[in-house]
Design an enzyme around this catalytic site. Structure first.
Site, short mmCIF file in Angstrom:
data_model
loop_
_atom_site.label_atom_id
_atom_site.label_comp_id
_atom_site.label_asym_id
_atom_site.label_seq_id
_atom_site.Cartn_x
_atom_site.Cartn_y
_atom_site.Cartn_z
N HIS A 77 0.78 -1.16 0.07
CA HIS A 77 0.16 -0.06 -0.03
C HIS A 77 0.85 1.26 0.03
CE1 HIS A 77 -3.42 -2.64 1.38
NE2 HIS A 77 -2.33 -3.30 1.94
N SER A 83 15.46 21.70 -15.79
CA SER A 83 14.33 22.72 -16.38
C SER A 83 14.85 24.10 -16.47
CB SER A 83 13.44 22.84 -14.85
OG SER A 83 12.66 24.01 -14.97
N LYS A 117 16.32 21.76 -10.52
CA LYS A 117 15.72 20.52 -10.75
C LYS A 117 16.45 19.46 -11.76
CE LYS A 117 11.53 20.06 -11.51
NZ LYS A 117 10.57 19.38 -10.64
N GLU A 123 10.23 8.55 -17.00
CA GLU A 123 8.74 9.17 -17.00
C GLU A 123 8.31 8.93 -18.49
OE1 GLU A 123 8.10 13.07 -15.05
OE2 GLU A 123 10.40 12.77 -15.33
#
Ligand code: ARG
Length: 469
Positions: free
Chosen positions: A163, A284, A290, A297
């Protein structure tokens, strides 16, 4: 290119009274994408011509002219010197027309005892088979990388989750071996697909077979097929293998997507479990701090298009009466794209995996928060004679107390623990440590470092036998 005038390019123009509508010509043509089949198409044609010679339909000189002509065309295509024509519809007719242009009348004999229907069924099988071999090698490369990292990280402790909540401590090596297992099943599915597709449809001709005395076993052998198909109608209409391939691809991508999701979580500041090398990340343009895990992804994102191809192919087949229908031309783009996508995603992962760095200290700290050794305390009490349900209750109370005090179980004093059970003694601290917890799970499939090492060894052996078959 115009269809009017005397030189009608169409290889089937005989019975037609007017040229094809210009839009329809473009609409029905596949050459813009099926030219990717040129190698397989030429291989298939050379095998067919060789067989026609063997059975006496072509003489030696004719066969020789066809083979040399086709080889010349192959090298011109390879070198980018071939001009594809939309009026010639598809890869098959472009190559055949060019062959006739180069060697004259003999070129027109190549299509004896054959149809584009069994021709394309052969080409696409050969193409998929070639690509399967490349993809299988990439799976093996990724699995090997996983085994290497799992071995290196056999002792590295991290929290195991259910979970997405801290559940029990595990070793990082053990976690990576779970990924290995998923890929192992994917590899098996891919090999299954290869086995079922490797049957030669050549000789089925348009749908019913041919009246020429062809030798189907011979072409099958020349093209590396395991056998010849048993039913000509099925041979020209079967695209099951593309669906099996897409199902394999969807499942593999689902696995890579799950790995990706974990990598994305683990590289976040909130988890901070691993470091991906800069060369697999991007920055970024507005936030200088970043470092984004773009590769995982994108792999996660590309799962969608492969799932889409599976649905396309299933839908493409669902209403087709026997035998060949032009619908089948629509199998090419999904098949090409899914093969490209799966191969590239595997490559990205196989390149990236060895370079993943575990932030061991952070993993360890995370495992020591979240009461991950609660089950160990319960097991300890059971070994002292309590029933598991009672032990569960006692540990529940200890955890509640720990939360109140802001301490993990291993940080409570003996006195504090004994409030909940006088069965707890000094020896409890051995089981409350993370090392004790993982080492205790020392059976096949368990997370103990010794088991991880043994599993790595067994997997290496397994892959060796598998890949030498
Ligand atoms: N371009 C066609 C395809 O991809 C080749 C077979 C065409 N056969 C036919 N009878 N129209 O399926």
């Amino acid at each position: 290119m115009s269809n009017t005038g005397q030189q009608d390019q169409r290889l089937w123009g005989g019975r037609f009274q007017e040229p094809t509508d210009a839009f329809v010509e473009r609409f029905t043509a596949s050459v813009s994408f099926d030219q990717r089949l040129y190698q397989q198409d030429i291989r298939g044609s050379i095998a067919h011509a060789t067989m026609l010679h063997k059975v006496g339909i072509l003489d030696e000189a004719e066969k020789q002219a066809i083979v040399e002509g086709l080889e010349g065309i192959a090298s011109d295509i390879e070198a980018g010197r071939f001009e594809w024509s939309v009026s010639l519809e598809d890869v098959h007719m472009n190559i055949e027309a060019e062959l006739t242009r180069r060697i004259g009348l003999t070129g027109k004999k190549l299509h004896t005892g054959r149809s584009r229907n069994d021709q394309v069924a052969t080409d696409i099988r050969l193409f998929v088979r070639d690509e399967i071999d490349v993809i299988a090698a990439e799976i093996t490369r990724l699995q090997t990388a996983l085994l290497d990292v799992a071995e290196r990280e056999a002792d590295t402790i991290m929290p195991g989750f259910t979970h997405l909540q801290s559940a029990q401590p595990i070793t990082f090596g053990h976690h990576l071996l779970a990924w290995y297992e998923m890929l192992d099943r994917d590899h098996g599915r891919l090999m299954d697909c290869r086995k079922r597709l490797n049957v030669s449809p050549l000789g089925a001709a348009a749908l019913a077979g041919t009246s020429f005395p062809i030798d189907r076993e011979y072409t099958a052998e020349l093209l590396g097929f395991d056998s010849t198909s048993r039913n000509s109608l099925d041979s020209v209409s079967d695209r099951d293998f593309t669906i099996e391939l897409a199902a394999f691809g969807s499942l593999l991508m689902t696995h890579l997507s799950r790995f990706s999701e974990e990598l994305v979580l683990w590289t976040s500041a909130q988890f901070d479990f691993i470091d991906l090398p800069d060369r697999f990340c991007t920055g970024s343009s507005i936030m200088p701090q970043k470092k984004n895990p773009d590769v995982p992804e994108l792999v996660r994102g590309k799962t969608g298009r492969v799932n889409g191809h599976l649905v396309s192919l299933l839908t493409l087949m669902k209403s087709q009466p026997l035998a060949y229908n032009k619908d089948n031309q629509e199998d090419k783009e999904p098949v090409f794209d899914l093969l490209d996508t799966v191969r590239d995603c595997l490559k990205a992962y196989a390149d990236m995996m060895p370079a993943i760095k575990a932030k061991k200290e952070n993993m360890y700290q995370a495992a020591s928060r979240g009461y991950a050794t609660a089950t160990d305390l319960a097991d300890y009490l059971v070994k002292k004679g309590l029933a598991f349900r009672d032990a569960h209750e006692i540990v529940g109370q200890s955890v509640a107390y720990g939360i109140e005090q802001g301490k993990d179980l291993g940080e409570l004093s003996l006195g504090e623990l004994q409030q909940f059970s006088d069965n707890i003694g000094e020896d409890v601290f051995a089981v409350l440590t993370l090392e004790g917890s993982v080492q205790a799970r020392d059976h096949v499939g368990g997370t103990a470092p010794a088991q991880v090492r043994a599993a790595v060894k067994a997997c290496r052996l397994d892959m060796q036998t598998r890949d030498s078959l």
